[in-house]
Scaffold this motif. Structure first.
Motif, mmCIF file in Angstrom:
data_model
loop_
_atom_site.group_PDB
_atom_site.id
_atom_site.type_symbol
_atom_site.label_atom_id
_atom_site.label_comp_id
_atom_site.label_asym_id
_atom_site.label_seq_id
_atom_site.Cartn_x
_atom_site.Cartn_y
_atom_site.Cartn_z
ATOM 1 N N PHE A 266 -18.054 -14.222 -4.773
ATOM 2 C CA PHE A 266 -17.782 -15.137 -5.883
ATOM 3 C C PHE A 266 -17.467 -16.537 -5.364
ATOM 4 O O PHE A 266 -17.908 -17.536 -5.942
ATOM 5 C CB PHE A 266 -16.620 -14.601 -6.726
ATOM 6 N N LEU A 267 -16.719 -16.623 -4.287
ATOM 7 C CA LEU A 267 -16.313 -17.917 -3.754
ATOM 8 C C LEU A 267 -17.410 -18.604 -2.938
ATOM 9 O O LEU A 267 -17.459 -19.836 -2.896
ATOM 10 C CB LEU A 267 -15.060 -17.762 -2.890
ATOM 11 N N LEU A 268 -18.279 -17.841 -2.301
ATOM 12 C CA LEU A 268 -19.216 -18.427 -1.341
ATOM 13 C C LEU A 268 -20.679 -18.451 -1.772
ATOM 14 O O LEU A 268 -21.471 -19.195 -1.193
ATOM 15 C CB LEU A 268 -19.110 -17.698 -0.002
ATOM 16 N N VAL A 269 -21.067 -17.653 -2.756
ATOM 17 C CA VAL A 269 -22.472 -17.587 -3.161
ATOM 18 C C VAL A 269 -22.647 -18.315 -4.488
ATOM 19 O O VAL A 269 -21.994 -17.973 -5.481
ATOM 20 C CB VAL A 269 -22.944 -16.115 -3.278
ATOM 21 N N ARG A 270 -23.514 -19.310 -4.482
ATOM 22 C CA ARG A 270 -23.695 -20.156 -5.669
ATOM 23 C C ARG A 270 -24.116 -19.356 -6.898
ATOM 24 O O ARG A 270 -23.596 -19.571 -7.986
ATOM 25 C CB ARG A 270 -24.738 -21.235 -5.371
ATOM 26 N N ARG A 271 -25.046 -18.423 -6.753
ATOM 27 C CA ARG A 271 -25.547 -17.662 -7.910
ATOM 28 C C ARG A 271 -24.569 -16.587 -8.382
ATOM 29 O O ARG A 271 -24.772 -15.977 -9.416
ATOM 30 C CB ARG A 271 -26.902 -17.057 -7.582
ATOM 31 N N ALA A 272 -23.509 -16.359 -7.633
ATOM 32 C CA ALA A 272 -22.483 -15.408 -8.060
ATOM 33 C C ALA A 272 -21.384 -16.094 -8.859
ATOM 34 O O ALA A 272 -20.485 -15.431 -9.352
ATOM 35 C CB ALA A 272 -21.884 -14.693 -6.861
ATOM 36 N N ALA A 273 -21.464 -17.396 -8.995
ATOM 37 C CA ALA A 273 -20.462 -18.141 -9.765
ATOM 38 C C ALA A 273 -20.842 -18.088 -11.239
ATOM 39 O O ALA A 273 -21.256 -19.079 -11.839
ATOM 40 C CB ALA A 273 -20.381 -19.578 -9.276
ATOM 41 N N SER A 274 -20.698 -16.899 -11.820
ATOM 42 C CA SER A 274 -21.037 -16.715 -13.231
ATOM 43 C C SER A 274 -19.939 -15.909 -13.912
ATOM 44 O O SER A 274 -19.142 -15.240 -13.256
ATOM 45 C CB SER A 274 -22.383 -15.984 -13.367
ATOM 46 N N SER A 275 -19.926 -15.973 -15.217
ATOM 47 C CA SER A 275 -18.932 -15.204 -15.976
ATOM 48 C C SER A 275 -19.126 -13.709 -15.783
ATOM 49 O O SER A 275 -18.152 -12.961 -15.684
ATOM 50 C CB SER A 275 -19.027 -15.542 -17.463
ATOM 51 N N LEU A 276 -20.370 -13.271 -15.737
ATOM 52 C CA LEU A 276 -20.649 -11.850 -15.527
ATOM 53 C C LEU A 276 -20.054 -11.377 -14.216
ATOM 54 O O LEU A 276 -19.364 -10.353 -14.163
ATOM 55 C CB LEU A 276 -22.156 -11.590 -15.561
ATOM 56 N N PHE A 277 -20.296 -12.114 -13.150
ATOM 57 C CA PHE A 277 -19.780 -11.698 -11.845
ATOM 58 C C PHE A 277 -18.256 -11.737 -11.829
ATOM 59 O O PHE A 277 -17.611 -10.865 -11.252
ATOM 60 C CB PHE A 277 -20.358 -12.576 -10.728
ATOM 61 N N PHE A 278 -17.671 -12.744 -12.481
ATOM 62 C CA PHE A 278 -16.213 -12.826 -12.545
ATOM 63 C C PHE A 278 -15.634 -11.618 -13.280
ATOM 64 O O PHE A 278 -14.625 -11.046 -12.851
ATOM 65 C CB PHE A 278 -15.773 -14.121 -13.233
ATOM 66 N N ILE A 279 -16.256 -11.196 -14.374
ATOM 67 C CA ILE A 279 -15.783 -10.025 -15.117
ATOM 68 C C ILE A 279 -15.912 -8.768 -14.259
ATOM 69 O O ILE A 279 -14.998 -7.927 -14.229
ATOM 70 C CB ILE A 279 -16.542 -9.882 -16.446
ATOM 71 N N LEU A 280 -17.010 -8.638 -13.532
ATOM 72 C CA LEU A 280 -17.171 -7.482 -12.637
ATOM 73 C C LEU A 280 -16.112 -7.492 -11.545
ATOM 74 O O LEU A 280 -15.557 -6.447 -11.187
ATOM 75 C CB LEU A 280 -18.571 -7.476 -12.020
ATOM 76 N N MET A 281 -15.802 -8.688 -11.031
ATOM 77 C CA MET A 281 -14.754 -8.802 -10.008
ATOM 78 C C MET A 281 -13.391 -8.430 -10.591
ATOM 79 O O MET A 281 -12.592 -7.759 -9.934
ATOM 80 C CB MET A 281 -14.725 -10.229 -9.461
ATOM 81 N N ALA A 282 -13.131 -8.833 -11.833
ATOM 82 C CA ALA A 282 -11.870 -8.477 -12.481
ATOM 83 C C ALA A 282 -11.774 -6.968 -12.690
ATOM 84 O O ALA A 282 -10.697 -6.375 -12.522
ATOM 85 C CB ALA A 282 -11.735 -9.215 -13.813
ATOM 86 N N ILE A 283 -12.886 -6.332 -13.031
ATOM 87 C CA ILE A 283 -12.899 -4.868 -13.176
ATOM 88 C C ILE A 283 -12.607 -4.208 -11.827
ATOM 89 O O ILE A 283 -11.863 -3.219 -11.750
ATOM 90 C CB ILE A 283 -14.240 -4.396 -13.774
ATOM 91 N N ALA A 284 -13.165 -4.761 -10.747
ATOM 92 C CA ALA A 284 -12.880 -4.222 -9.409
ATOM 93 C C ALA A 284 -11.405 -4.394 -9.057
ATOM 94 O O ALA A 284 -10.800 -3.517 -8.432
ATOM 95 C CB ALA A 284 -13.765 -4.904 -8.369
#
Length: 133
Positions: A93-111
């Motif tokens: 999330f912090l280092l990959v430009r295409r991972a800076a999305s709401s979807l990825f953030f929600i998946l990270m929060a679930i993790a």
């Protein structure tokens, strides 16, 4: 040994496969509409690929919480691996430009909820096993 694999690695892998072009050459494959239904109210409900991925992640979170209720020596390994998956989410999330999305953030929060719930369930179960006299 397969029982110790953290299930939250599945949404991480699926997200990265989507970015790698598994679902075609689309700029943002996660916004692809799977289907839509007209409701009795007249509104339209649309399910996107991102919505489906969040639903899968929530179902896997439920399975992870059930796995955390087992009391064994291997539960420490389970928690360690779940923590490593969360760290992978965070680093990406912090280092990959295409991972800076709401979807990825929600998946990270679930993790993160997976990690916290696993430790909370284990600590609660351990407190019942300890007798202070």
């Amino acid at each position: 040994m397969l029982a110790h694999v953290p299930l939250m690695i599945v949404p991480l892998a699926l997200y990265n496969l989507g970015l790698a072009g598994l679902f075609g050459d689309i700029a943002d494959p996660w916004q692809t509409e799977l289907f839509s239904l007209t409701m009795l109210s007249g509104g339209t409900w649309t399910l996107s690929l991102a919505d489906l991925l969040v639903l899968v992640a929530l179902l896997l979170l439920f399975a992870e919480v059930l796995k955390a209720t087992r009391t064994s020596n291997a539960s420490v390994l389970d928690h360690l691996l779940s923590t490593l998956v969360f760290v992978a989410f965070l680093v990406e999330f912090l280092l990959v430009r295409r991972a800076a999305s709401s979807l990825f953030f929600i998946l990270m929060a679930i993790a993160l909820v997976d990690v916290l719930a696993g430790f909370a369930v284990s600590l609660r179960a351990a407190s019942r096993d300890v007798n202070f006299r």
